[in-house]
Design a protein around this motif. Sequence first.
Motif, PDB file in Angstrom:
ATOM      1  N   MET A   1       0.829  -1.216   0.000  1.00  0.00           N
ATOM      2  CA  MET A   1       0.000   0.000   0.000  1.00  0.00           C
ATOM      3  C   MET A   1       0.864   1.267   0.000  1.00  0.00           C
ATOM      4  N   ALA A   2       0.460   2.202  -0.813  1.00  0.00           N
ATOM      5  CA  ALA A   2       1.164   3.487  -0.810  1.00  0.00           C
ATOM      6  C   ALA A   2       0.861   4.209   0.501  1.00  0.00           C
ATOM      7  N   GLY A   3       1.643   5.228   0.823  1.00  0.00           N
ATOM      8  CA  GLY A   3       1.517   5.858   2.133  1.00  0.00           C
ATOM      9  C   GLY A   3       0.301   6.749   2.335  1.00  0.00           C
ATOM     10  N   CYS A   4      -0.460   6.980   1.278  1.00  0.00           N
ATOM     11  CA  CYS A   4      -1.517   7.983   1.386  1.00  0.00           C
ATOM     12  C   CYS A   4      -2.753   7.482   2.126  1.00  0.00           C
ATOM     13  N   ARG A   5      -3.361   8.364   2.944  1.00  0.00           N
ATOM     14  CA  ARG A   5      -4.576   7.993   3.690  1.00  0.00           C
ATOM     15  C   ARG A   5      -5.698   8.920   3.206  1.00  0.00           C
ATOM     16  N   VAL A   6      -6.526   8.357   2.334  1.00  0.00           N
ATOM     17  CA  VAL A   6      -7.474   9.183   1.604  1.00  0.00           C
ATOM     18  C   VAL A   6      -8.878   9.101   2.208  1.00  0.00           C
ATOM     19  N   SER A   7      -9.666  10.154   1.997  1.00  0.00           N
ATOM     20  CA  SER A   7     -11.054  10.115   2.454  1.00  0.00           C
ATOM     21  C   SER A   7     -11.944  11.002   1.588  1.00  0.00           C
ATOM     22  N   PHE A   8     -13.229  10.805   1.775  1.00  0.00           N
ATOM     23  CA  PHE A   8     -14.258  11.482   0.977  1.00  0.00           C
ATOM     24  C   PHE A   8     -15.400  11.778   1.944  1.00  0.00           C
ATOM     25  N   PRO A   9     -16.146  12.889   1.780  1.00  0.00           N
ATOM     26  CA  PRO A   9     -17.188  13.175   2.781  1.00  0.00           C
ATOM     27  C   PRO A   9     -18.243  12.069   2.881  1.00  0.00           C
ATOM     28  N   GLN A  10     -18.762  11.905   4.065  1.00  0.00           N
ATOM     29  CA  GLN A  10     -19.771  10.878   4.345  1.00  0.00           C
ATOM     30  C   GLN A  10     -21.057  11.189   3.582  1.00  0.00           C
ATOM     31  N   LEU A  11     -21.581  10.190   2.870  1.00  0.00           N
ATOM     32  CA  LEU A  11     -22.886  10.357   2.220  1.00  0.00           C
ATOM     33  C   LEU A  11     -23.601   9.017   2.303  1.00  0.00           C
ATOM     34  N   GLY A  12     -24.672   8.984   3.071  1.00  0.00           N
ATOM     35  CA  GLY A  12     -25.384   7.715   3.266  1.00  0.00           C
ATOM     36  C   GLY A  12     -24.405   6.644   3.723  1.00  0.00           C
ATOM     37  N   ASN A  13     -24.492   5.475   3.086  1.00  0.00           N
ATOM     38  CA  ASN A  13     -23.592   4.372   3.453  1.00  0.00           C
ATOM     39  C   ASN A  13     -22.580   4.074   2.359  1.00  0.00           C
ATOM     40  N   TYR A  14     -22.345   5.042   1.492  1.00  0.00           N
ATOM     41  CA  TYR A  14     -21.477   4.779   0.337  1.00  0.00           C
ATOM     42  C   TYR A  14     -19.993   4.692   0.697  1.00  0.00           C
ATOM     43  N   HIS A  15     -19.684   4.828   1.975  1.00  0.00           N
ATOM     44  CA  HIS A  15     -18.275   4.668   2.343  1.00  0.00           C
ATOM     45  C   HIS A  15     -17.809   3.225   2.087  1.00  0.00           C
ATOM     46  N   ALA A  16     -18.766   2.267   2.082  1.00  0.00           N
ATOM     47  CA  ALA A  16     -18.362   0.862   1.872  1.00  0.00           C
ATOM     48  C   ALA A  16     -17.773   0.673   0.460  1.00  0.00           C
ATOM     49  N   PRO A  17     -18.508   1.021  -0.622  1.00  0.00           N
ATOM     50  CA  PRO A  17     -17.880   0.869  -1.942  1.00  0.00           C
ATOM     51  C   PRO A  17     -16.673   1.774  -2.153  1.00  0.00           C
ATOM     52  N   LEU A  18     -16.676   2.955  -1.510  1.00  0.00           N
ATOM     53  CA  LEU A  18     -15.499   3.836  -1.670  1.00  0.00           C
ATOM     54  C   LEU A  18     -14.259   3.187  -1.051  1.00  0.00           C
ATOM     55  N   GLU A  19     -14.477   2.528   0.066  1.00  0.00           N
ATOM     56  CA  GLU A  19     -13.343   1.861   0.713  1.00  0.00           C
ATOM     57  C   GLU A  19     -12.777   0.771  -0.205  1.00  0.00           C
ATOM     58  N   VAL A  20     -13.685   0.038  -0.846  1.00  0.00           N
ATOM     59  CA  VAL A  20     -13.222  -1.015  -1.757  1.00  0.00           C
ATOM     60  C   VAL A  20     -12.487  -0.387  -2.950  1.00  0.00           C
ATOM     61  N   LEU A  21     -13.045   0.713  -3.484  1.00  0.00           N
ATOM     62  CA  LEU A  21     -12.398   1.363  -4.629  1.00  0.00           C
ATOM     63  C   LEU A  21     -10.969   1.793  -4.294  1.00  0.00           C
ATOM     64  N   PHE A  22     -10.812   2.447  -3.140  1.00  0.00           N
ATOM     65  CA  PHE A  22      -9.486   2.983  -2.836  1.00  0.00           C
ATOM     66  C   PHE A  22      -8.502   1.909  -2.375  1.00  0.00           C
ATOM     67  N   THR A  23      -8.977   0.940  -1.610  1.00  0.00           N
ATOM     68  CA  THR A  23      -8.025  -0.078  -1.150  1.00  0.00           C
ATOM     69  C   THR A  23      -7.710  -1.085  -2.252  1.00  0.00           C
ATOM     70  N   MET A  24      -8.767  -1.528  -2.950  1.00  0.00           N
ATOM     71  CA  MET A  24      -8.542  -2.547  -3.984  1.00  0.00           C
ATOM     72  C   MET A  24      -8.012  -1.922  -5.280  1.00  0.00           C
ATOM     73  N   GLY A  25      -8.621  -0.792  -5.685  1.00  0.00           N
ATOM     74  CA  GLY A  25      -8.253  -0.198  -6.972  1.00  0.00           C
ATOM     75  C   GLY A  25      -6.973   0.614  -6.898  1.00  0.00           C
ATOM     76  N   PHE A  26      -6.876   1.496  -5.906  1.00  0.00           N
ATOM     77  CA  PHE A  26      -5.727   2.420  -5.856  1.00  0.00           C
ATOM     78  C   PHE A  26      -4.629   1.965  -4.892  1.00  0.00           C
ATOM     79  N   GLU A  27      -4.929   0.936  -4.146  1.00  0.00           N
ATOM     80  CA  GLU A  27      -3.968   0.412  -3.157  1.00  0.00           C
ATOM     81  C   GLU A  27      -3.500   1.489  -2.177  1.00  0.00           C
ATOM     82  N   VAL A  28      -4.473   2.260  -1.681  1.00  0.00           N
ATOM     83  CA  VAL A  28      -4.138   3.239  -0.638  1.00  0.00           C
ATOM     84  C   VAL A  28      -5.062   2.995   0.546  1.00  0.00           C
ATOM     85  N   GLU A  29      -4.726   3.559   1.674  1.00  0.00           N
ATOM     86  CA  GLU A  29      -5.559   3.364   2.863  1.00  0.00           C
ATOM     87  C   GLU A  29      -6.760   4.310   2.778  1.00  0.00           C
ATOM     88  N   TYR A  30      -7.925   3.789   3.079  1.00  0.00           N
ATOM     89  CA  TYR A  30      -9.118   4.642   3.056  1.00  0.00           C
ATOM     90  C   TYR A  30      -9.561   4.901   4.496  1.00  0.00           C
TER      91      TYR A  30
END
Length: 364
Positions: free
Chosen positions: A1-30
């Motif tokens: 994993m790269a060193g970056c710790r990324v986030s996006f504002p909370q909206l409903g429960n969409y943090h679940a797919p965003l977490e998968v996108l960033f950890t699986m797709g971009f290999e960064v910590e969400y």
Amino acid sequence: MAGCRVSFPQLGNYHAPLEVLFTMGFEVEYIVPPPVTNRTLALGSHHSPESVCAPFKYTLGNFIETIESGADTLIQAGGVCRLGYYGELQAQILADLGYEVRFINLAGMKKLSPLEVYSRLKQLNPKVSLKRIAKSLPVVLKMVEYMDEVEDYIRKNVGFACKEGLFEQTHAEFLSDLRTVRSRNYLDRMYRNYRQRFRNIAVSKPKNPLRVGIVGEFYTVMAPFSNHFIEKELAAMGIVVDRWLNISNSLLHPPKKIKERVKPYTRYPMGATSMATISRALELAKKGYDGIIHLKSFGCTPEVDAMPVLQNISRDYKIPILFFSFDTQTSETGFKTRLEAFYDMIMTKKASQRQTACSGTFSR
Ligand code: SF4
């Protein structure tokens, strides 16, 4: 994993797919943003221009709390209203407050080619390949669709559950398990399993329950804290809740021919979600729903413009519409009183319709 710790504002429960996108797709910590609370709103309001709409304040407060939780890279999406300018202003406010974070602004994303979006997001992890991101996308997009289907089912049934809390508990487990998904097969299996579990939850639904549709502004409709958890309140009153607005319906499969559908009521697009609001309200009215609730943030111009059109639909189809405009000071008591009065009104109307139908039957 790269060193970056990324986030996006909370909206409903969409943090679940965003977490998968960033950890699986971009290999960064969400960093999953903390749930929105009064503190989020207080922080956001304190550091925002007073007249700006509530989603700005919520997302700014959420950014600050996410930085406190360890995020060093923030992403803000664009939008077709003034949301397009939010990113720049929020980045400036955070910098003035002394936060040293990287801010990736996706404003104007709709006009960007997929490659341009990719090159902006590549800053997250320059080593990541396009192939790897592309591999994660089908999983992430399908996850969003499954989540939206499940939540739609819950909204229509949770008010009639025989055992209180079972829907909520199963939903929480579903969301938690989604965060562990890393392949499409696993996701499909998990979804089927949960779909069955939700269907197995016993409900006691009357033959002709009260049905209410929710329409309105993107953030206010989808962020429960910002609308005083209105869906929960309606469910507690034993109402079937319809809410069309979610990511699947609005962004992944945007409605076609919307202008044609609303033509009898409005000819010109008024921006943001206003046309979808009008189109959905018309559909609910035609389907014979018992009422519509319109939600927006105070000062949201596109939705203010939609209101007179909704009033015309209400008049033509004799469907009651309750308008809520939320700001950071909205009183909980005032909100509940208006909601209860609306409930009494649609309940009385339905009872009198039933009575008319019965007396019609007897007189034949
Ligand atoms: S749609 Fe309305 S409330 Fe939402 S960001 Fe735009 S102006 Fe603000």
